[in-house]
Design a protein around this motif. Structure first.
Motif, PDB file in Angstrom:
ATOM      1  N   GLU A 145      -1.816   6.663  -7.789  1.00 52.27           N
ATOM      2  CA  GLU A 145      -0.426   6.395  -7.452  1.00 52.27           C
ATOM      3  C   GLU A 145      -0.015   5.001  -7.931  1.00 52.27           C
ATOM      4  O   GLU A 145      -0.755   4.030  -7.775  1.00 52.27           O
ATOM      5  CB  GLU A 145      -0.234   6.491  -5.929  1.00 52.27           C
ATOM      6  N   ARG A 146       1.142   4.919  -8.504  1.00 52.65           N
ATOM      7  CA  ARG A 146       1.620   3.633  -9.000  1.00 52.65           C
ATOM      8  C   ARG A 146       2.143   2.774  -7.851  1.00 52.65           C
ATOM      9  O   ARG A 146       2.680   3.296  -6.877  1.00 52.65           O
ATOM     10  CB  ARG A 146       2.729   3.855 -10.032  1.00 52.65           C
ATOM     11  N   ASP A 147       2.002   1.462  -7.977  1.00 48.73           N
ATOM     12  CA  ASP A 147       2.519   0.540  -6.977  1.00 48.73           C
ATOM     13  C   ASP A 147       3.982   0.239  -7.321  1.00 48.73           C
ATOM     14  O   ASP A 147       4.278  -0.623  -8.142  1.00 48.73           O
ATOM     15  CB  ASP A 147       1.699  -0.749  -6.972  1.00 48.73           C
ATOM     16  N   LEU A 148       4.894   0.946  -6.663  1.00 48.32           N
ATOM     17  CA  LEU A 148       6.320   0.798  -6.967  1.00 48.32           C
ATOM     18  C   LEU A 148       6.901  -0.493  -6.413  1.00 48.32           C
ATOM     19  O   LEU A 148       8.053  -0.829  -6.700  1.00 48.32           O
ATOM     20  CB  LEU A 148       7.089   2.001  -6.424  1.00 48.32           C
ATOM     21  N   GLU A 190       9.746  10.933 -11.198  1.00 52.39           N
ATOM     22  CA  GLU A 190       9.483  10.695 -12.620  1.00 52.39           C
ATOM     23  C   GLU A 190      10.202   9.436 -13.090  1.00 52.39           C
ATOM     24  O   GLU A 190       9.641   8.633 -13.850  1.00 52.39           O
ATOM     25  CB  GLU A 190       9.950  11.893 -13.444  1.00 52.39           C
ATOM     26  N   LEU A 191      11.431   9.250 -12.631  1.00 55.18           N
ATOM     27  CA  LEU A 191      12.201   8.073 -13.034  1.00 55.18           C
ATOM     28  C   LEU A 191      11.541   6.800 -12.517  1.00 55.18           C
ATOM     29  O   LEU A 191      11.400   5.815 -13.248  1.00 55.18           O
ATOM     30  CB  LEU A 191      13.630   8.178 -12.506  1.00 55.18           C
ATOM     31  N   LEU A 226       9.967   3.762 -14.716  1.00 58.81           N
ATOM     32  CA  LEU A 226      10.347   2.358 -14.545  1.00 58.81           C
ATOM     33  C   LEU A 226       9.108   1.488 -14.330  1.00 58.81           C
ATOM     34  O   LEU A 226       8.987   0.395 -14.894  1.00 58.81           O
ATOM     35  CB  LEU A 226      11.300   2.205 -13.354  1.00 58.81           C
ATOM     36  N   HIS A 227       8.187   1.985 -13.519  1.00 65.19           N
ATOM     37  CA  HIS A 227       6.949   1.247 -13.279  1.00 65.19           C
ATOM     38  C   HIS A 227       6.200   1.023 -14.596  1.00 65.19           C
ATOM     39  O   HIS A 227       5.762  -0.094 -14.901  1.00 65.19           O
ATOM     40  CB  HIS A 227       6.063   2.025 -12.301  1.00 65.19           C
ATOM     41  N   ASP A 228       6.064   2.086 -15.390  1.00 65.54           N
ATOM     42  CA  ASP A 228       5.289   1.993 -16.625  1.00 65.54           C
ATOM     43  C   ASP A 228       5.947   1.069 -17.648  1.00 65.54           C
ATOM     44  O   ASP A 228       5.261   0.424 -18.447  1.00 65.54           O
ATOM     45  CB  ASP A 228       5.087   3.386 -17.227  1.00 65.54           C
ATOM     46  N   VAL A 229       7.271   1.009 -17.608  1.00 66.81           N
ATOM     47  CA  VAL A 229       7.995   0.117 -18.517  1.00 66.81           C
ATOM     48  C   VAL A 229       7.854  -1.344 -18.080  1.00 66.81           C
ATOM     49  O   VAL A 229       7.690  -2.242 -18.904  1.00 66.81           O
ATOM     50  CB  VAL A 229       9.489   0.508 -18.579  1.00 66.81           C
ATOM     51  N   LEU A 230       7.883  -1.573 -16.771  1.00 66.91           N
ATOM     52  CA  LEU A 230       7.909  -2.937 -16.249  1.00 66.91           C
ATOM     53  C   LEU A 230       6.519  -3.524 -15.993  1.00 66.91           C
ATOM     54  O   LEU A 230       6.365  -4.749 -15.956  1.00 66.91           O
ATOM     55  CB  LEU A 230       8.727  -2.978 -14.955  1.00 66.91           C
ATOM     56  N   PHE A 231       5.519  -2.671 -15.838  1.00 63.35           N
ATOM     57  CA  PHE A 231       4.183  -3.165 -15.503  1.00 63.35           C
ATOM     58  C   PHE A 231       3.634  -4.153 -16.540  1.00 63.35           C
ATOM     59  O   PHE A 231       3.056  -5.185 -16.167  1.00 63.35           O
ATOM     60  CB  PHE A 231       3.217  -1.995 -15.312  1.00 63.35           C
ATOM     61  N   PRO A 232       3.780  -3.887 -17.852  1.00 58.46           N
ATOM     62  CA  PRO A 232       3.304  -4.878 -18.823  1.00 58.46           C
ATOM     63  C   PRO A 232       4.001  -6.232 -18.675  1.00 58.46           C
ATOM     64  O   PRO A 232       3.394  -7.270 -18.933  1.00 58.46           O
ATOM     65  CB  PRO A 232       3.652  -4.230 -20.174  1.00 58.46           C
ATOM     66  N   ILE A 233       5.273  -6.211 -18.266  1.00 59.82           N
ATOM     67  CA  ILE A 233       5.993  -7.469 -18.044  1.00 59.82           C
ATOM     68  C   ILE A 233       5.379  -8.216 -16.873  1.00 59.82           C
ATOM     69  O   ILE A 233       5.175  -9.438 -16.918  1.00 59.82           O
ATOM     70  CB  ILE A 233       7.486  -7.200 -17.792  1.00 59.82           C
ATOM     71  N   VAL A 234       5.068  -7.478 -15.792  1.00 59.30           N
ATOM     72  CA  VAL A 234       4.433  -8.084 -14.621  1.00 59.30           C
ATOM     73  C   VAL A 234       3.087  -8.681 -15.005  1.00 59.30           C
ATOM     74  O   VAL A 234       2.748  -9.803 -14.616  1.00 59.30           O
ATOM     75  CB  VAL A 234       4.251  -7.039 -13.502  1.00 59.30           C
ATOM     76  N   GLN A 235       2.308  -7.928 -15.781  1.00 58.34           N
ATOM     77  CA  GLN A 235       1.004  -8.422 -16.220  1.00 58.34           C
ATOM     78  C   GLN A 235       1.137  -9.699 -17.038  1.00 58.34           C
ATOM     79  O   GLN A 235       0.386 -10.661 -16.845  1.00 58.34           O
ATOM     80  CB  GLN A 235       0.288  -7.360 -17.059  1.00 58.34           C
ATOM     81  N   SER A 236       2.103  -9.709 -17.953  1.00 55.49           N
ATOM     82  CA  SER A 236       2.329 -10.886 -18.785  1.00 55.49           C
ATOM     83  C   SER A 236       2.709 -12.090 -17.933  1.00 55.49           C
ATOM     84  O   SER A 236       2.244 -13.218 -18.175  1.00 55.49           O
ATOM     85  CB  SER A 236       3.433 -10.588 -19.814  1.00 55.49           C
TER      86      SER A 236
END
Length: 220
Positions: free
Chosen positions: A3-6, A118-119, A123-133
């Motif tokens: 499960e993704r951390d929303l 799904e939406l 959103l999580h998958d799009v924003l997660f790399p930004i959070v990681q960065s």
């Protein structure tokens, strides 16, 4: 997939472009519970006004709008070097739209009726790399700050310790091993190990073997 951390969504702003006012309102009401701000608009002109005045992290746009096209809007943004991640929604599965979306490097393409889970996952998958960065940059800044106010050799030793831990978080090194890698005096090195032991971060468990305790870092 787990499960993704929303919760990571709550610091981001979404621009939502949809000409179906009922759908716009319904989806916005749900997104409001997860993100910082949802700027909901019906036309690309309104969307551009938001972009001119607000910080937007992701665009969600319908493809077929009243008298206009969401892909054309995104293309115009790209031509003006306004690069913002985008998710397209549409009730249609015309291959032409898919090809146009691919050419624009749109992050995802969601077919209506919109599945909220799904939406949110998208959103999580799009924003997660930004959070990681952001986390990487923050950690880098912490290390740089520590280096500025602390003996840089001690920082090098900490990096050595973390970089040489095995899968069980054990460090197998002697003072001599470390001193052969880092130019640091033995008294300074011993003091650092004692300081780390006092904070329960690094505990000697055997000859030349130390246990690194990540949980102790949370208590500092």
């Amino acid at each position: 997939m787990s499960e993704r951390d929303l919760n990571i969504l709550n610091k981001f702003n979404i621009l939502y472009l949809e000409d179906d006012k009922s759908l716009l309102t319904h989806t916005k009401d749900i997104l409001d519970d997860f993100v910082a701000n949802v700027y909901a608009v019906n036309t690309s002109k309104q969307a551009q006004e938001i972009l001119d005045t607000k910080k937007v992290d992701v665009i969600i746009s319908d493809i077929l709008l009243e008298n206009e096209n969401g892909i054309d809007f995104l293309r115009t943004l790209k031509e003006n070097e306004k690069i913002i991640p985008a998710i397209l929604t549409t009730a249609h599965t015309d291959t032409k739209y898919l090809l146009d979306a691919i050419k624009l490097k749109v992050e995802n393409y969601i077919v209506k009726p919109i599945n909220i889970k799904e939406l949110l996952n998208t959103l999580h998958d799009v924003l997660f790399p930004i959070v990681q960065s952001q986390e990487i940059e923050k950690n880098s800044n912490i290390i740089k700050t520590i280096s500025a106010i602390t003996d840089s050799k001690q920082v090098d030793v900490v990096k050595y310790i973390v970089g040489n831990l095995d899968k069980d978080n054990l460090l197998h090194s002697s003072y001599s091993d470390i001193m052969s890698e880092i130019s640091i005096s033995k008294p300074t090195l011993i003091k650092l190990f004692k300081d780390l032991a006092a904070k329960d971060i690094l505990t000697k468990v055997a000859h030349k073997t130390y246990k690194f305790n990540e949980k102790a870092l949370d208590l500092i």
